[in-house]
Design an enzyme around this catalytic site. Sequence first.
Site, short mmCIF file in Angstrom:
data_model
loop_
_atom_site.label_atom_id
_atom_site.label_comp_id
_atom_site.label_asym_id
_atom_site.label_seq_id
_atom_site.Cartn_x
_atom_site.Cartn_y
_atom_site.Cartn_z
N CYS A 30 0.86 -1.03 -0.07
CA CYS A 30 0.05 0.24 0.11
C CYS A 30 0.88 1.25 0.00
CB CYS A 30 -0.93 0.13 1.39
SG CYS A 30 -1.86 -1.25 1.39
N TYR A 169 -5.91 -13.28 -3.58
CA TYR A 169 -5.24 -12.62 -2.24
C TYR A 169 -6.13 -13.18 -0.96
CZ TYR A 169 -3.92 -9.08 1.14
OH TYR A 169 -3.81 -8.05 2.17
N HIS A 172 -2.86 -11.76 5.29
CA HIS A 172 -3.24 -10.48 6.30
C HIS A 172 -4.69 -10.49 6.74
CE1 HIS A 172 -0.29 -8.44 3.42
NE2 HIS A 172 0.42 -8.48 4.67
N ASP A 265 3.31 -9.41 9.39
CA ASP A 265 3.96 -9.33 8.05
C ASP A 265 4.96 -8.30 7.82
OD1 ASP A 265 4.52 -10.36 5.63
OD2 ASP A 265 2.99 -9.09 4.41
#
Length: 692
Positions: A30, A169, A172, A265
């Site tokens: 991001c 995906y 997370h 992460d």
Amino acid sequence: MSENPYAILFEPVQIGPVTAPNRFYQVPHCNGMGYRLPQSLAAMRGVKAEGGWGVVCTEETEIHYTSDLSPSMEGRLWDDGDIPNMARMTEAVHAHGALAGVELVYSGQHARNFNTRAVAFGVDSFSVPEYFPAQTRMADKEDLRTLRRWHRNAAIRAKQAGFDIIYTYAAHRLSLPMFMLLSRYNTRTDEYGGSLQNRVRFLRELLEDTLEAVGDTCAVALRLAVDELLGEDGLTRDGEGKEIVAMLAELPDLWDVNVSDWSNDSGPSRFMKEGYQEQYISFVKGLTSKPVVGVGRYTSPEAMVSAVQQGVMDLIGSARPSIADPFLPEKIRTGQVEDIRECIGCNICASADNVGVPIRCTQNPTMGEEWRRSWHPERIPAAKKAEKAVLVVGGGPAGLECARALGQRGYQVTLTEARRELGGRVQLEADLPGLQEWRRVADWRLTQIEKLPNVEVYPGSEMTAEDVREAGFEDVIVATGARWRRDGVGRSLRSPIPGHAWKEVYTPDDLMAGADREVAGVNREVAGRLPQGRVVVFDDDHYYMGSVLAELLVGAGCEVTLVTPAPQIALWSQYTLEQPHILRRMKQLGVTMLPNTTLAEIEPGAVRLHNTLHAKDTGWMCDGVVLVTNRISNDGLYRDLRGEVGTTFNSLRVIGDAEAPNIIAQAVFSGHLAAQEFEEDVTGDAPNFRRE
Ligand code: ADP
Ligand code: SF4
């Protein structure tokens, strides 16, 4: 190349129908720019490709308007209208021979849809994040079919936009496919719930759909969190994490594996060191013949080579190291390893995304400024008048970066620093528990300055206004930093705490100074020793300093109470993903944590605490108090000289904490800005950068 000990990192890697030119892989990250600032975003990604990253990916990219992540700024492929924006990025990446990857996301439970006001599909009807009282709608089988169609169509749009690698995906704990995998979230009774085989079904279908739709020319990647670091309460590498990999082993063209959640992460360096994910992901390669990419804040080529040679991964995944140094691969390729601007693991980059503003980086002041200010991490405009001499006073992050960048431009720079050591606050803070990597901010700049014959450095040279006048420079930049207040005034307390003059009241400067360190503002009475016994740390700073000092004091045998007026300990560190780690560490260390509490009074041997929720005062025995509140700029030198611009001086500028105390990233930025703007007229009312 055969001479390069890191040659293995420059081998091409086949990923399904495409080939990565080397093993340097910028995994999705991001950046706070997303669909809103497509030119800024394309320029930033393009610079990474220019710096040698063989694959450059997007951030999370929303596939449909019912999964709108606003106010976060992410990528969008809602419809064909988004293709041109995304194509800007693929063109910028392809221009340098790299592959472009896109991370398609349907967040479901993680989407609040603040912008679209749509209802998100979820694996069940769950609460959306951040305590907003709204829930998803439980997707029925028809909805899941619809979702598959949306994902497939987004993949087709991604291909049209020029992407080479297209992700599904499930990491997370930010996407519906991941929630589908987790038994504590997936309580469905249809064929998508129950057994692991059923919970994997949806992810398998998305992968198959994507392969069928675009797999002829695009590689299909799966991003999977194989361990949530929750022990038996979550997915583990030895349990279902491994089983999922085994079930889908040969289906995707690429495995991108990591740990969950984001705070694990992107583990902060204070808690997680280089290569920390290897222990969790190393099993994956044993279960698949497909290439594997993993992350672990790799900045040293030796660690990268070892990860490949030991069969942990085929591609060195990186978000933060590629932010701190977009030219990291190129520097390894050309043997300039000492020039790598190593990430310090502070997660200021993540904080920008978390507060919804364009990315920034402590180490790399050009990050996020590639388009709007035309800044480049390696190049800088040459000096207008190279013979011009500039004096920079203060060798902290601001002064070091300013001197370095002015030197890079070609000016004749003199840098003076009061203390014997350079680095200012980072040099001091790097000695605190867990913060060793902060030192890299100074180390990189000093290494670069050493190579610049036009920059002279004078440590141990404290300058008064008279010294500056006598030195005879026409252009002066003041970077004299700041010191911590010793009266408790700050965000919460607007007047000094009664009793703050007690001799056992310390500031962070006192604790960091040590006996032999000349640090501005230090109480020489206490410098070189720590408080003893029961210590109250009053944290009205709300970032890392309060908890770091608590840790230092526990290490020195103190019994520590951490008091903060905020509703949580280290509140701002939630944006840097440090807060959950800090809370855990404080608990492990036995620190008593008192949120919603201010310091009403100090007296020898005790403090009076005021609980703001219950409006109740409590006496608290202690042998020492540490005040982590506001800081005061050391701007006396600047104030003494500023009336002389136009007479003694041609220009005078104050930068960094001396202008206004702020985080380290802002000091570095401030130093870089001053160097970039040197000899420019910046007096206009409009911002000195382009807007989209
Ligand atoms: P910043 O984060 O803005 O760079 P720091 O406090 O980290 O600020 O660094 C400021 C540096 O300036 C410190 O190392 C300090 O010793 C030095 N300094 C302060 N006053 C003077 C002075 N009058 N002459 C030379 N150096 C100074
Ligand atoms: Fe690394 Fe900090 Fe820069 Fe992020 S902001 S890339 S963690 S140095």
